[in-house]
Design an enzyme around this catalytic site. Structure first.
Site, PDB file in Angstrom:
ATOM      1  N   GLY A 278       0.861  -1.436   0.133  1.00 21.43           N
ATOM      2  CA  GLY A 278      -0.118  -0.275   0.092  1.00 21.43           C
ATOM      3  C   GLY A 278       1.093   1.007  -0.113  1.00 21.43           C
ATOM      4  O   GLY A 278       0.339   2.398   0.148  1.00 21.43           O
TER       5      GLY A 278
ATOM      6  N   HIS B 104     -30.749  15.967  -8.954  1.00 21.12           N
ATOM      7  CA  HIS B 104     -30.748  17.193  -8.084  1.00 21.12           C
ATOM      8  C   HIS B 104     -31.354  16.269  -6.778  1.00 21.12           C
ATOM      9  O   HIS B 104     -31.950  16.128  -6.692  1.00 21.12           O
ATOM     10  CB  HIS B 104     -31.570  18.338  -8.995  1.00 21.12           C
TER      11      HIS B 104
HETATM   12  C1  LIG Z   1       0.281  13.224   3.980  1.00 21.35           C
HETATM   13  C2  LIG Z   1      -0.052  12.836   2.173  1.00 21.35           C
HETATM   14  C3  LIG Z   1      -0.981  12.403   1.474  1.00 21.35           C
HETATM   15  C4  LIG Z   1      -1.703  12.476   0.533  1.00 21.35           C
HETATM   16  N1  LIG Z   1      -2.653  12.245  -0.086  1.00 21.35           N
HETATM   17  C5  LIG Z   1      -2.815  11.678  -1.426  1.00 21.35           C
HETATM   18  C6  LIG Z   1      -3.921  12.139  -2.115  1.00 21.35           C
HETATM   19  O1  LIG Z   1      -5.195  12.431  -0.910  1.00 21.35           O
HETATM   20  N2  LIG Z   1      -4.190  11.299  -3.211  1.00 21.35           N
HETATM   21  C7  LIG Z   1      -2.644  10.890  -3.889  1.00 21.35           C
HETATM   22  O2  LIG Z   1      -3.405  10.932  -5.263  1.00 21.35           O
HETATM   23  N3  LIG Z   1      -1.934  11.174  -3.798  1.00 21.35           N
HETATM   24  C8  LIG Z   1      -1.347  11.894  -2.227  1.00 21.35           C
HETATM   25  N4  LIG Z   1      -0.349  11.362  -1.466  1.00 21.35           N
HETATM   26  C9  LIG Z   1       0.715  10.867  -2.646  1.00 21.35           C
HETATM   27  C10 LIG Z   1       0.768   9.260  -3.034  1.00 21.35           C
HETATM   28  O3  LIG Z   1       0.945   8.727  -1.556  1.00 21.35           O
HETATM   29  C11 LIG Z   1       1.989   8.708  -3.774  1.00 21.35           C
HETATM   30  O4  LIG Z   1       2.376   9.642  -4.715  1.00 21.35           O
HETATM   31  C12 LIG Z   1       2.028   7.460  -3.759  1.00 21.35           C
HETATM   32  O5  LIG Z   1       1.963   7.051  -2.120  1.00 21.35           O
HETATM   33  C13 LIG Z   1       3.011   7.367  -4.641  1.00 21.35           C
HETATM   34  O6  LIG Z   1       2.786   5.391  -5.387  1.00 21.35           O
HETATM   35  P1  LIG Z   1       4.322   4.737  -5.033  1.00 21.35           P
HETATM   36  O7  LIG Z   1       4.255   3.603  -5.111  1.00 21.35           O
HETATM   37  O8  LIG Z   1       4.981   5.502  -6.066  1.00 21.35           O
HETATM   38  O9  LIG Z   1       5.477   5.367  -3.714  1.00 21.35           O
HETATM   39  P2  LIG Z   1       4.976   4.721  -1.947  1.00 21.35           P
HETATM   40  O10 LIG Z   1       3.446   5.218  -1.852  1.00 21.35           O
HETATM   41  O11 LIG Z   1       6.103   5.974  -1.657  1.00 21.35           O
HETATM   42  O12 LIG Z   1       5.708   3.634  -2.246  1.00 21.35           O
HETATM   43  C14 LIG Z   1       6.392   2.758  -2.519  1.00 21.35           C
HETATM   44  C15 LIG Z   1       6.717   1.920  -1.421  1.00 21.35           C
HETATM   45  O13 LIG Z   1       8.032   0.625  -1.611  1.00 21.35           O
HETATM   46  C16 LIG Z   1       8.782   0.079  -0.890  1.00 21.35           C
HETATM   47  N5  LIG Z   1      10.460   0.300  -1.562  1.00 21.35           N
HETATM   48  C17 LIG Z   1      10.966   0.920  -1.973  1.00 21.35           C
HETATM   49  N6  LIG Z   1      12.248   0.782  -1.869  1.00 21.35           N
HETATM   50  C18 LIG Z   1      11.929  -0.790  -1.965  1.00 21.35           C
HETATM   51  C19 LIG Z   1      13.053  -1.622  -2.131  1.00 21.35           C
HETATM   52  N7  LIG Z   1      14.508  -1.242  -2.530  1.00 21.35           N
HETATM   53  N8  LIG Z   1      12.657  -2.672  -1.666  1.00 21.35           N
HETATM   54  C20 LIG Z   1      11.682  -3.068  -0.455  1.00 21.35           C
HETATM   55  N9  LIG Z   1      10.404  -2.386  -1.000  1.00 21.35           N
HETATM   56  C21 LIG Z   1      10.621  -0.718  -1.277  1.00 21.35           C
HETATM   57  C22 LIG Z   1       8.303   0.948  -0.340  1.00 21.35           C
HETATM   58  O14 LIG Z   1       8.147   0.537   1.674  1.00 21.35           O
HETATM   59  C23 LIG Z   1       6.938   1.188  -0.133  1.00 21.35           C
HETATM   60  O15 LIG Z   1       6.055   0.187   0.840  1.00 21.35           O
HETATM   61  C24 LIG Z   1      -0.340  11.819  -0.587  1.00 21.35           C
HETATM   62  C25 LIG Z   1       1.051  11.782  -0.200  1.00 21.35           C
HETATM   63  C26 LIG Z   1       1.504  12.474   1.682  1.00 21.35           C
HETATM   64  C27 LIG Z   1       2.753  11.998   1.732  1.00 21.35           C
END
Ligand SMILES: Cc1cc2nc3c(=O)[nH]c(=O)nc-3n(C[C@H](O)[C@H](O)[C@H](O)COP(=O)(O)OP(=O)(O)OC[C@H]3O[C@@H](n4cnc5c(N)ncnc54)[C@H](O)[C@@H]3O)c2cc1C
Length: 459
Positions: free
Chosen positions: A39, A423
């Site tokens: 997640g 509506h």
């Molecule tokens: C406070 C906050 C609120 C947000 N609200 C929204 C929102 O309302 N709507 C929205 O669209 N976006 C929102 N975002 C942005 C959103 O969280 C990110 O854009 C999204 O999570 C990106 O997904 P991702 O899979 O690229 O990265 P991430 O969610 O960062 O997931 C990366 C995953 O990879 C794992 N990982 C990384 N490198 C390795 C490795 N080498 N080996 C094993 N595991 C690894 C990490 O542990 C993590 O679980 C918000 C962000 C924040 C900080």
């Protein structure tokens, strides 16, 4: 552990798990390497708990207005938000198991477009490796984030605020800083929001910045723009911060100034502006290595990550995905803000000439039920078609799908005007805007029209 797969995905966030699920459902053998919880940032420390908090306090605002009662401890609301995040994470774990994705616990080291090392084992990927490694909180030097009193989003959602907190300094006026300031103010904390640039939500249309400022002022948040924070650190039971050149004390500081992509160290991997450089399929400069989500470029949003995740594995499987529409940006609060597609200026540049129609939404029945009078809906129109939607009204986040559909397909304004909207619903605002463009909205006394391009007029 170890072995041969068709696809190895490193990272179980929105940039990782959707691709893993689609590949597994297509019959491929898939490993998903995750060192923390599936997640990603979104489910545990981002979108999900922050929106659960926003919902809790938006509802509380309504309850207070209608029944005049206060109360509701912040600890309880945060526990609710963590509970929602926990349910989302377990739901994802069970989904991955049911479709047959093997979740490999540990830190993955991307070695190439075909190999990932986890601990002492190596996973081989026949079709390719998807790096969905995401991003992590970033702060400039001088910000001593200890997640005790100086918190980033992870510390905030996992630990909450220390006992006895009254004043909170929020650093950063992007969407995270704005959303959490609104929540904290409504929860009864004294909030100061500091932004180095001259306006809030700097990447978005100016109307959103002005609205955010009004909403925050109404909740009692002290907003300081064009003000730099140079130092933030815990000092005993308080936080010391240098704000606009002078020293100030707060109980807690929440740092929301930016995020840093987690780019893997792979020979030959090209990086642009700090992000992995990818093509429209997510292909990187390294054969077999794909990237999706925050690591692959802005906007750093979960729904953009999910789309890229699925596109990348479809490309690995040899299916060319269709064109992608514009990515909506949504800010949540008592009034949600939605921005998708071109602004007036951008559309005028791209199409030579464009128009924008703006209607106020405070008079709409569904909005009155929220007890909110601010709000607007803007359509950007080029060659008779909707190419941008920028709107702010209560519940607008739920109308963002319709806004995206309009801007992605370039729906003619006449056709939008012919779509019957139930509506009372808040999405009637988009229909009213189309009607206003064509000559007169039903519940709108006077909208505003602007044109850019071959000639400029304002009425
Ligand atoms: C406070 C906050 C609120 C947000 N609200 C929204 C929102 O309302 N709507 C929205 O669209 N976006 C929102 N975002 C942005 C959103 O969280 C990110 O854009 C999204 O999570 C990106 O997904 P991702 O899979 O690229 O990265 P991430 O969610 O960062 O997931 C990366 C995953 O990879 C794992 N990982 C990384 N490198 C390795 C490795 N080498 N080996 C094993 N595991 C690894 C990490 O542990 C993590 O679980 C918000 C962000 C924040 C900080």
């Amino acid at each position: 552990l170890g072995g041969e797969y068709d696809v190895v995905v490193v990272g179980g966030g929105p940039g990782g798990y959707p691709g893993a699920v689609v590949a597994a459902k297509s019959g491929l053998r898939v490993a998903l390497v995750e060192e923390a919880r599936v997640g990603g940032e979104c489910a545990s420390f981002g979108c999900v708990p922050s929106k659960a908090l926003v919902k809790a306090y938006s509802a509380l605002g309504l309850v207070r207005r209608v029944w005049g009662s206060g109360g509701g401890g912040f600890g309880g609301a945060l526990a609710f938000a963590r509970g929602v995040a926990g349910e989302v994470v377990s739901g994802l774990e069970s989904l991955l198991e049911r479709v047959g994705v093997e979740v490999v616990r540990g830190r993955g080291v991307v070695l190439s477009g075909r190999r990932v090392r986890v601990g002492g084992s190596t996973l081989e990927a026949r079709l390719g490796v998807l790096c969905a490694c995401g991003s992590e909180p970033w702060a400039p030097r001088g910000f001593r984030v200890d997640n005790v009193r100086v918190l980033d989003n992870r510390g905030f959602f996992s630990r909450g605020l220390p006992e006895g907190t009254e004043s909170v300094l929020v650093v950063g006026g992007g969407f995270v800083g704005v959303e959490l300031s609104l929540v904290l103010a409504r929860a009864g904390f004294r909030v100061t929001l500091v932004e180095a640039l001259g306006r809030l939500l700097p990447g978005m249309d100016r109307d959103f910045s002005l609205l955010a400022r009004r909403l925050l002022a109404r909740e009692g948040v002290s907003v300081r723009l064009s003000t730099r924070v140079d130092l933030v650190e815990s000092r005993g039971e308080r936080v010391y911060a240098v704000v606009g050149g002078s020293g100030e004390y707060y109980d807690v500081a929440l740092v929301a100034v930016g995020r840093k992509p987690r780019v893997p160290a792979v020979d030959g991997l090209e990086v642009e502006g700090g992000f992995v450089r990818v093509d429209s399929c997510g292909r990187t400069s390294v054969a077999g290595l794909y990237a999706a989500g925050d690591v692959a470029g802005p906007p750093m949003l979960a729904h953009k990550a999910m789309h890229e995740s699925v596109r990348a594995v479809e490309c690995m499987m040899g299916r060319e995905p269709g064109p992608r529409g514009p990515v909506p940006v949504v800010v949540y609060g008592p009034i949600d803000m939605v921005s998708v597609g071109y602004t007036l200026e951008e559309a005028a540049r791209v199409y030579g000439a464009a128009e924008e129609v703006r209607v106020p939404t405070g008079g709409l029945a569904a909005q009155r039920a929220h007890g909110v009078v601010d709000g607007f809906a803007k359509l950007v129109v080029a060659r008779g078609r909707v190419v941008g939607v920028h709107a702010a009204f209560p519940g607008a986040s739920e109308a963002s799908g319709e806004a995206s559909l309009l801007a992605s397909l370039g729906v003619p304004v006449e056709e939008l005007a012919g779509v019957v909207h139930a509506h009372p619903t808040v999405s009637e605002a988009l229909w009213e805007a189309a009607m206003e463009y064509l000559g007169g909205g039903v519940h709108v006394v006077r909208g505003r029209r602007q044109r850019r391009g071959s000639s400029t007029t304002t009425s």
